[in-house]
Motif scaffolding. Structure first.
Motif, PDB file in Angstrom:
ATOM      1  N   GLY A   1     114.632 186.010  -3.543  1.00  0.00           N
ATOM      2  CA  GLY A   1     114.520 187.437  -3.816  1.00  0.00           C
ATOM      3  C   GLY A   1     114.003 188.248  -2.655  1.00  0.00           C
ATOM      4  O   GLY A   1     114.006 189.479  -2.702  1.00  0.00           O
ATOM      5  N   GLU A   2     113.568 187.585  -1.590  1.00  0.00           N
ATOM      6  CA  GLU A   2     112.923 188.292  -0.486  1.00  0.00           C
ATOM      7  C   GLU A   2     113.906 189.014   0.423  1.00  0.00           C
ATOM      8  O   GLU A   2     113.766 190.211   0.672  1.00  0.00           O
ATOM      9  CB  GLU A   2     112.086 187.302   0.326  1.00  0.00           C
ATOM     10  N   TYR A   3     114.902 188.281   0.931  1.00  0.00           N
ATOM     11  CA  TYR A   3     115.755 188.856   1.963  1.00  0.00           C
ATOM     12  C   TYR A   3     116.488 190.098   1.465  1.00  0.00           C
ATOM     13  O   TYR A   3     116.530 191.125   2.145  1.00  0.00           O
ATOM     14  CB  TYR A   3     116.761 187.817   2.446  1.00  0.00           C
TER      15      TYR A   3
ATOM     16  N   THR B   1     117.943 197.477  10.663  1.00  0.00           N
ATOM     17  CA  THR B   1     117.872 196.217   9.916  1.00  0.00           C
ATOM     18  C   THR B   1     117.789 195.006  10.830  1.00  0.00           C
ATOM     19  O   THR B   1     117.419 193.917  10.377  1.00  0.00           O
ATOM     20  CB  THR B   1     119.088 196.047   8.987  1.00  0.00           C
ATOM     21  N   SER B   2     118.111 195.167  12.103  1.00  0.00           N
ATOM     22  CA  SER B   2     118.000 194.028  13.019  1.00  0.00           C
ATOM     23  C   SER B   2     116.558 193.557  13.160  1.00  0.00           C
ATOM     24  O   SER B   2     116.307 192.400  13.467  1.00  0.00           O
ATOM     25  CB  SER B   2     118.561 194.394  14.406  1.00  0.00           C
ATOM     26  N   PHE B   3     115.599 194.463  12.902  1.00  0.00           N
ATOM     27  CA  PHE B   3     114.201 194.044  12.972  1.00  0.00           C
ATOM     28  C   PHE B   3     113.869 193.066  11.852  1.00  0.00           C
ATOM     29  O   PHE B   3     113.089 192.124  12.049  1.00  0.00           O
ATOM     30  CB  PHE B   3     113.278 195.265  12.915  1.00  0.00           C
ATOM     31  N   ILE B   4     114.443 193.290  10.668  1.00  0.00           N
ATOM     32  CA  ILE B   4     114.205 192.337   9.584  1.00  0.00           C
ATOM     33  C   ILE B   4     114.879 191.004   9.907  1.00  0.00           C
ATOM     34  O   ILE B   4     114.438 189.944   9.466  1.00  0.00           O
ATOM     35  CB  ILE B   4     114.709 192.897   8.235  1.00  0.00           C
ATOM     36  N   GLN B   5     115.944 191.030  10.714  1.00  0.00           N
ATOM     37  CA  GLN B   5     116.626 189.790  11.071  1.00  0.00           C
ATOM     38  C   GLN B   5     115.785 188.933  12.017  1.00  0.00           C
ATOM     39  O   GLN B   5     116.011 187.726  12.122  1.00  0.00           O
ATOM     40  CB  GLN B   5     117.979 190.096  11.734  1.00  0.00           C
ATOM     41  N   THR B   6     114.855 189.558  12.713  1.00  0.00           N
ATOM     42  CA  THR B   6     113.995 188.770  13.603  1.00  0.00           C
ATOM     43  C   THR B   6     112.946 187.978  12.843  1.00  0.00           C
ATOM     44  O   THR B   6     112.306 187.083  13.405  1.00  0.00           O
ATOM     45  CB  THR B   6     113.260 189.681  14.607  1.00  0.00           C
ATOM     46  N   THR B   7     112.756 188.286  11.564  1.00  0.00           N
ATOM     47  CA  THR B   7     111.616 187.728  10.849  1.00  0.00           C
ATOM     48  C   THR B   7     111.691 186.221  10.677  1.00  0.00           C
ATOM     49  O   THR B   7     110.665 185.538  10.735  1.00  0.00           O
ATOM     50  CB  THR B   7     111.461 188.389   9.469  1.00  0.00           C
ATOM     51  N   ALA B   8     112.894 185.688  10.442  1.00  0.00           N
ATOM     52  CA  ALA B   8     113.003 184.236  10.273  1.00  0.00           C
ATOM     53  C   ALA B   8     112.572 183.527  11.553  1.00  0.00           C
ATOM     54  O   ALA B   8     111.824 182.541  11.516  1.00  0.00           O
ATOM     55  CB  ALA B   8     114.443 183.855   9.906  1.00  0.00           C
ATOM     56  N   MET B   9     113.038 184.031  12.700  1.00  0.00           N
ATOM     57  CA  MET B   9     112.671 183.429  13.973  1.00  0.00           C
ATOM     58  C   MET B   9     111.176 183.599  14.266  1.00  0.00           C
ATOM     59  O   MET B   9     110.503 182.669  14.699  1.00  0.00           O
ATOM     60  CB  MET B   9     113.486 184.049  15.112  1.00  0.00           C
TER      61      MET B   9
ATOM     62  N   GLY C   1     105.744 191.546   6.464  1.00  0.00           N
ATOM     63  CA  GLY C   1     105.620 190.790   5.229  1.00  0.00           C
ATOM     64  C   GLY C   1     106.603 189.646   5.159  1.00  0.00           C
ATOM     65  O   GLY C   1     106.277 188.533   4.725  1.00  0.00           O
ATOM     66  N   THR C   2     107.820 189.895   5.610  1.00  0.00           N
ATOM     67  CA  THR C   2     108.842 188.857   5.563  1.00  0.00           C
ATOM     68  C   THR C   2     108.577 187.766   6.592  1.00  0.00           C
ATOM     69  O   THR C   2     108.882 186.594   6.353  1.00  0.00           O
ATOM     70  CB  THR C   2     110.233 189.490   5.799  1.00  0.00           C
ATOM     71  N   ILE C   3     108.010 188.121   7.738  1.00  0.00           N
ATOM     72  CA  ILE C   3     107.628 187.111   8.738  1.00  0.00           C
ATOM     73  C   ILE C   3     106.708 186.076   8.109  1.00  0.00           C
ATOM     74  O   ILE C   3     106.878 184.871   8.288  1.00  0.00           O
ATOM     75  CB  ILE C   3     106.931 187.773   9.942  1.00  0.00           C
ATOM     76  N   PHE C   4     105.728 186.562   7.355  1.00  0.00           N
ATOM     77  CA  PHE C   4     104.764 185.636   6.764  1.00  0.00           C
ATOM     78  C   PHE C   4     105.426 184.742   5.726  1.00  0.00           C
ATOM     79  O   PHE C   4     105.065 183.571   5.574  1.00  0.00           O
ATOM     80  CB  PHE C   4     103.596 186.417   6.152  1.00  0.00           C
ATOM     81  N   GLU C   5     106.403 185.289   5.001  1.00  0.00           N
ATOM     82  CA  GLU C   5     107.096 184.444   4.030  1.00  0.00           C
ATOM     83  C   GLU C   5     107.899 183.356   4.731  1.00  0.00           C
ATOM     84  O   GLU C   5     107.946 182.214   4.277  1.00  0.00           O
ATOM     85  CB  GLU C   5     108.000 185.295   3.139  1.00  0.00           C
ATOM     86  N   TRP C   6     108.556 183.696   5.827  1.00  0.00           N
ATOM     87  CA  TRP C   6     109.324 182.678   6.557  1.00  0.00           C
ATOM     88  C   TRP C   6     108.400 181.670   7.230  1.00  0.00           C
ATOM     89  O   TRP C   6     108.761 180.504   7.383  1.00  0.00           O
ATOM     90  CB  TRP C   6     110.238 183.352   7.583  1.00  0.00           C
TER      91      TRP C   6
END
Length: 575
Positions: free
Chosen positions: A138-140, A160-168, A28-33
């Motif tokens: 509000g997402e991150y 949590t490192s997986f969520i850190q990949t989302t911006a990239m 979900g966060t990937i799509f937002e980024w």
């Protein structure tokens, strides 16, 4: 002191698969980024369609400013949605942010340009960018807290490192889409309407992302707090109105997030703009090179997250900040040499120097498009060099000296506008510009990078170094921020410093960096911004940032009651 086991129900909620939690939150966060970065990737096209009332250089900087506006609003989104997340819950909050982000992005695809509705076009565009920034604010925090509160002890950095990949990953998906369109469409069609397709496609991603997020349950830690009546009724007041927590917010901002932000932007968006606007690499090639490098370094996020569970968050993050301080200038010089070797050779062989009275030189930025930069000889010189993207050195001359351009041993004296007017002035300026362009051509300065001479492997290698530094600070960051703050105000407390750092300090890096280049003529001048911020973070982090990787994040939920209360254990736990 009351412990979690004493204060909370043994079973707060039905458990859910940890892999589903990571996958659903991350996707979900990937799509937002994707939505958020799409604007930056298409800044050149957007500047043409929405800022066509000004010159090209100013239009691009204005486009970057509109991009930065989305970052500027992010801390306010952090306050709004952080409060909601601490009161209502993690899951529902990031469902709302997802909807706002996706619909705002979709709307850009339909927005008429400046030539159709005039000044209303950039105004509406700016409003949409502000909505996007508000949602990202509000997402991150929601995603980071949600995953961390599901992670078992000793694995928070890894999870949590997986969520850190989302911006990239979001940037890679957006870049791949843009590159594909550029390859399969002719340039005129892409510039006319093709650039809108990635924005319109976001409605598909929004539908998928909302469906994914709806499969999730609320965080077990939040459910346990809610069942015990322990959620905060005034999370912003508790988070930022009490010094014991506010000081940790400030340390998190200046001792971790600020450095992470500039190192992160120096790994993806700034190199992309740099390759296009400074090294003169065509847009499709620049996007391909950056996307390739980012794809290669994605496993490093997970590696450094995993490593931080074993040796700590702080040593990894601070090492990256220190390396960045000393590495950025030589690495960016190597990037120019690899991407446009003819330009690098010309700068070395025949450096361009502007000799002028500094008091007659204007700042080469015109936000309203009314300044022609021809009132002084210095303005005539610098305006042309700025438009041409030429690196030059400034030498201050005596008062009233007529400006001149030196290209190696070749000297060109600018016309004196005080002695000319009307057609004579325009003709003199045109003649001078032709002479300078001839001198640049003879000295070997190319108008654009030769695709055959771009050393793609070397460029990707340099970009990978930038990327690894970014993963060192970003991989452990979510776990660090979650561990710094109590559960009842965690969403609010970590969201604000994260988004001040990434929204203001990092988000304005491209705009400030390129404005510094335009003002000084030095193509490396903008790097000072990243270097200084990384240095500050290294100092503050080494001296004041605590190590957190062994903390029990649920044991931070309560503290002993304050004297004079009714005995209920309802006050904020200090750090």
């Amino acid at each position: 002191m009351t412990t979690d086991s004493e204060a909370l129900p043994a079973e707060g909620a039905k458990g859910q698969n940890e892999k589903l939690v990571i996958a659903a939150s991350s996707l979900g966060t990937i799509f937002e980024w994707y939505d958020f970065y799409l604007y930056g990737l298409l800044a050149s096209s957007i500047s043409v369609h929405f800022f066509s009332g000004v010159n090209a250089t100013t239009g691009f900087i204005l486009a970057l400013m509109a991009f930065a506006a989305g970052f500027a609003i992010r801390p306010f989104g952090a306050l709004v949605f952080g409060r909601v997340g601490d009161i209502v819950g993690r899951k529902n909050t990031f469902l709302v942010t997802m909807a706002i982000m996706g619909l705002s992005t979709f709307a850009v695809g339909f927005l008429p340009g400046y030539d159709s509705i005039g000044i209303a076009a950039p105004i509406i565009l700016m409003l949409l960018r502000l909505l996007q920034g508000l949602a990202i604010g509000g997402e991150y925090g929601g995603a980071a807290v949600y995953i961390a509160e599901h992670a078992p002890p000793g694995k928070r950095g890894f999870y949590t490192s997986f969520i850190q990949t989302t911006a990239m990953l979001g940037l890679i998906i957006a870049s791949s889409f843009v590159v594909s369109l550029r390859l399969f469409m002719d340039a005129d069609s892409f510039d006319a309407w093709g650039w809108r397709l990635p924005f319109l496609f976001s409605i598909v991603l929004l539908s998928v992302a909302l469906w994914i997020r709806l499969q999730l349950e609320e965080s077990p830690v939040f459910q346990r707090m809610k069942a015990a009546g322990a959620t905060s009724k005034a999370p912003l007041k508790e988070a930022f109105g009490e010094w014991r927590n506010l000081k940790v917010v400030l340390i998190a901002l200046f001792g971790a997030v600020a450095g992470q932000a500039v190192i992160g932007f120096a790994a993806h968006l700034y190199p992309l703009f740099y390759l296009e606007k400074i090294a003169r690499v065509d847009g499709a090639t620049a996007n391909f090179l950056v996307a390739t490098a980012l794809t290669l370094i994605i496993p490093s996020f997970v590696f450094f997250g995993w490593l931080s569970d074993r040796i700590g968050r702080k040593p990894i993050m601070m090492s990256a900040c220190v390396v960045a301080v000393f590495a950025y200038f030589p690495l960016y010089q190597a990037l120019v040499a690899a991407a446009n070797p003819a330009m690098a050779a010309a700068i070395e062989r025949a450096p361009v120097t502007v000799v002028a009275d500094a008091r007659e030189c204007s700042f080469q930025f015109d936000p309203i498009g009314q300044n022609r930069f021809d009132a002084t000889s210095c303005d005539i010189v610098k305006a042309y060099l700025a438009r041409s993207g030429i690196n030059y050195i400034n030498i201050d001359a005596a008062s009233r000296t007529i400006a001149e351009v030196r290209i190696g041993d070749d000297v060109h004296v600018a016309p004196d506008p005080a002695t000319l007017d009307g057609e004579a002035r325009a003709a003199a300026i045109a003649r001078f510009q032709g002479e300078v362009q001839g001198g640049l051509t003879r000295a070997g300065y190319p108008k654009d990078a030769d695709p055959a001479q771009v050393d793609k492997l070397k460029v990707i290698g340099i970009l990978c170094i930038f990327g690894v530094l970014a993963t060192m600070v970003y991989g452990p960051l979510a776990a660090l921020l979650v561990e710094l703050f109590p559960a009842r105000i965690r969403y609010s407390s970590l969201s604000l410093p994260y988004h001040i750092g990434n929204g203001w300090i990092g988000g304005f890096m491209p705009t400030i960096g390129f404005a510094m280049v335009a003002a000084t003529g030095n193509i490396y001048q903008g790097l000072w911004y990243a270097v200084v911020v990384a240095a500050v973070t290294a100092v503050v982090g080494i001296l004041f940032l605590p190590e957190t990787y062994k903390r029990d994040i649920e044991a931070q939920m309560f503290r002993p009651s304050v004297r004079g209360s009714s005995g209920a254990n309802n006050s904020l736990l200090g750090i």
